[in-house]
Design a protein around this motif. Sequence first.
Motif, PDB file in Angstrom:
ATOM      1  N   ARG A 109       1.401  -1.273   0.316  1.00 58.46           N
ATOM      2  CA  ARG A 109       0.127  -0.209  -0.197  1.00 58.46           C
ATOM      3  C   ARG A 109       0.754   1.714  -0.475  1.00 58.46           C
ATOM      4  N   GLU A 110       2.515   1.091   0.009  1.00 54.10           N
ATOM      5  CA  GLU A 110       2.542   2.182   0.312  1.00 54.10           C
ATOM      6  C   GLU A 110       3.467   2.860  -1.429  1.00 54.10           C
ATOM      7  N   LEU A 111       2.812   1.805  -2.723  1.00 56.33           N
ATOM      8  CA  LEU A 111       3.285   2.550  -3.488  1.00 56.33           C
ATOM      9  C   LEU A 111       1.893   4.021  -3.874  1.00 56.33           C
ATOM     10  N   ASN A 112       2.520   4.458  -5.027  1.00 57.82           N
ATOM     11  CA  ASN A 112       1.448   6.291  -4.731  1.00 57.82           C
ATOM     12  C   ASN A 112       1.380   5.956  -6.592  1.00 57.82           C
ATOM     13  N   PHE A 113      -0.227   5.644  -7.155  1.00 57.33           N
ATOM     14  CA  PHE A 113      -0.828   5.773  -8.266  1.00 57.33           C
ATOM     15  C   PHE A 113      -1.385   7.230  -8.237  1.00 57.33           C
ATOM     16  N   ASN A 114      -0.258   8.378  -7.907  1.00 56.67           N
ATOM     17  CA  ASN A 114      -1.751   9.370  -7.956  1.00 56.67           C
ATOM     18  C   ASN A 114      -1.542  10.665  -9.446  1.00 56.67           C
ATOM     19  N   PHE A 115      -1.710  10.277 -10.701  1.00 61.41           N
ATOM     20  CA  PHE A 115      -1.336  10.894 -11.182  1.00 61.41           C
ATOM     21  C   PHE A 115      -1.478  12.298 -11.846  1.00 61.41           C
TER      22      PHE A 115
END
Length: 237
Positions: free
Chosen positions: A231-237
């Motif tokens: 859940r530490e991934l950042n997929f905010n584009f």
Amino acid sequence: MKKGDEKDTNTASQYTANKIEIDCVIFNFEGEILKVLLVKQKDNQGNTTCQLANDCIKKGETISGTAQNILKKYIGVGNFFLEQLKAFGYPSPSSSYEDISIGYYAMVKTEDKDVENNVFNLNVEWVAVNEISGLNDKHKVILDYSLKELRQNICKSAIGFNLLPEKFTLLQVMHLYEEILGIEINKSNFRRKILQMNLVHDSNQKEEAVSHRAAKFYSLNMQQHEMLAHRELNFNF
């Protein structure tokens, strides 16, 4: 017995006497469109209605076991992602108390033949999320909640890749995120970010028999059980 315990016991017995149902929102991504599996039924007037895939918990069954059996019944394959949402209360038609629905959402891949052809159940239909209508109030609430959870989770984990084939192009990944999040993404920025995250690896294969420049195929660098954990991934584009 302490004061208040009798009241709690009565309340518990009332709920155990009522129906506990499992409702599954089953997502599929096909042709750049996010779809949900709906089950067709006929009401007392002979009109066809649609609802989410569901079933009641039977004696001796567990909550998760019932949810998995629903997926196997309507999808016919054992390879799917399944996550519990929460419990929903709704008015019981047979008593003055609430019945309980435990919501789940699932993701299946279009490349699974059984999913594509619906060979296990002819009374199902894949409907685009934006075209769904006629659901009862309970299923509308569960569907809306599952979409909210899906949008939140694909921005902080690799869960969205459960809707893609084992080998995919980066353009397919981008279209998936655009469809679910309802946004337009810059192609160059998206490609750079995905590759910098070291989330995928080159499969050394390219598209064949296409009119445009053949794109590379990639595969995910993690197993299915790891997708939601990261859940530490950042997929905010």
